[in-house]
Motif scaffolding. Structure first.
Motif, PDB file in Angstrom:
ATOM      1  N   GLY A  52       0.778  -1.291   0.157  1.00  0.00           N
ATOM      2  CA  GLY A  52      -0.026  -0.111  -0.051  1.00  0.00           C
ATOM      3  C   GLY A  52       0.729   1.324   0.122  1.00  0.00           C
TER       4      GLY A  52
ATOM      5  N   ALA B  39       0.201   3.151  -5.386  1.00  0.00           N
ATOM      6  CA  ALA B  39      -0.977   2.816  -5.943  1.00  0.00           C
ATOM      7  C   ALA B  39      -0.555   2.218  -7.294  1.00  0.00           C
TER       8      ALA B  39
ATOM      9  N   SER C 225      -6.103  -4.917  -8.505  1.00  0.00           N
ATOM     10  CA  SER C 225      -6.749  -4.891  -7.421  1.00  0.00           C
ATOM     11  C   SER C 225      -6.007  -5.554  -6.485  1.00  0.00           C
TER      12      SER C 225
ATOM     13  N   ARG D 286      -6.360  -7.098  -2.289  1.00  0.00           N
ATOM     14  CA  ARG D 286      -7.433  -7.368  -1.062  1.00  0.00           C
ATOM     15  C   ARG D 286      -6.741  -7.885   0.038  1.00  0.00           C
TER      16      ARG D 286
ATOM     17  N   LEU E 205      -7.606  -2.839  -0.292  1.00  0.00           N
ATOM     18  CA  LEU E 205      -6.293  -2.453   0.024  1.00  0.00           C
ATOM     19  C   LEU E 205      -5.907  -1.127  -0.595  1.00  0.00           C
ATOM     20  N   LEU E 206      -6.211   0.024   0.107  1.00  0.00           N
ATOM     21  CA  LEU E 206      -5.955   1.393  -0.737  1.00  0.00           C
ATOM     22  C   LEU E 206      -4.747   2.031   0.056  1.00  0.00           C
ATOM     23  N   GLN E 207      -4.362   1.838   1.182  1.00  0.00           N
ATOM     24  CA  GLN E 207      -3.320   2.554   1.901  1.00  0.00           C
ATOM     25  C   GLN E 207      -2.779   1.362   2.712  1.00  0.00           C
ATOM     26  N   PRO E 208      -1.543   1.572   3.310  1.00  0.00           N
ATOM     27  CA  PRO E 208      -0.830   0.814   4.315  1.00  0.00           C
ATOM     28  C   PRO E 208      -1.854   0.427   5.325  1.00  0.00           C
ATOM     29  N   ASP E 209      -1.899  -0.874   5.748  1.00  0.00           N
ATOM     30  CA  ASP E 209      -2.964  -1.086   6.801  1.00  0.00           C
ATOM     31  C   ASP E 209      -2.054  -1.632   7.957  1.00  0.00           C
TER      32      ASP E 209
END
Length: 259
Positions: free
Chosen positions: A49, A52, A57, A59, A65-69
């Motif tokens: 993340g 981009a 995609s 998950r 997942l769109l940013q660091p988790d």
């Protein structure tokens, strides 16, 4: 984690990788193996993340997942410890950052202590980075990641700068810690021996732009060093696949043609 048809490239440049699909299952160590320049470190940053993707995609834990988790963590080649903090301070650094689960002082201290113990540095929490060897510094970096209790640990060639003996110790430690902490790992490496010794699965990345071109499941029983024949057979198969990636196409070698 599941990734589907990922691609990435910098503006105005050719793609670094494309059409990459992979999965990392719970409690699994997956090694992403490949030569320099194939895009494996860039792929790791996208999966984490930090960057981009241009397409595809990702998950993680059943969500896009769109940013660091905060339920993942990263370890890089350089330990990058803060020189003004001791071991305990470095291991706990970031636990109270935004997006991290809120911890009380007691829980914070417990996580730091457990992570330091897990990497074999109990009794050294008071030391500062200047007093640490390279291997000890990487243990602190690993402990810093473990203190977040990650579901998935991303590791980008974290042992490549270490001497052979220390590297072997850290490889053993990584496998042990994963089993004890129930984390999954995606490890980027260019070292075939390292991949065979630690991985449950090996993914070979190659080409320009980079792609996943082969996969091996490693079913050799531990300790794998005791199964020299099986290790050598797998290593030769991986070497053959790597060499095939480097062979020029027939059209590039026919007389009268130009590269």
């Amino acid at each position: 984690m599941q990734a589907q048809e990922l691609s990435f490239g910098y503006p105005g440049a050719a793609p670094l990788f494309e059409a990459v699909s992979l999965a990392v299952r719970p409690r699994e160590i997956v090694c992403l193996l490949g030569g320099s320049g194939c895009g494996k470190s860039s792929l790791l940053r996208v999966l984490a993340g930090l960057q981009a993707p241009a397409g595809g995609s990702i998950r993680f834990l059943d969500a896009p997942l769109l940013q660091p988790d905060p339920r993942s963590a990263l370890v890089f080649q350089q330990a990058s410890l803060l020189p003004w903090l001791d071991v305990a301070g470095n291991v706990g650094f970031g636990l109270d950052f935004a997006r991290q689960p809120e911890l009380g002082a007691e829980r914070h201290h417990a996580r730091v202590a457990q992570a330091i113990e897990a990497v074999g540095l109990a009794g050294r929490a008071h030391l500062y980075p200047a007093a640490l060897s390279g291997g000890m510094a990487q243990r602190v970096a690993l402990a810093r990641a473990l203190a977040r209790e990650p579901e998935l640990l991303f590791a980008d060639e974290p042992f490549s700068a270490l001497d052979a003996i220390t590297r072997a110790e850290m490889q053993t430690l990584l496998v042990d810690v994963v089993h004890r902490w129930h984390s999954a790992v995606l490890l980027v490496t260019h070292d075939i021996d390292e991949a065979i010794l630690v991985a449950d699965r090996i993914l070979l990345m190659g080409g320009r732009p980079g792609r996943i071109v082969r996969e091996w499941r490693v079913d050799i029983a531990a300790p794998r060093e005791s199964h020299g024949g099986a290790v050598t057979e797998l290593k030769m198969d991986i070497l053959a696949a790597l060499l095939a990636l480097r062979e020029p196409s027939p059209s590039a070698t026919r007389p009268g043609t130009h590269p």
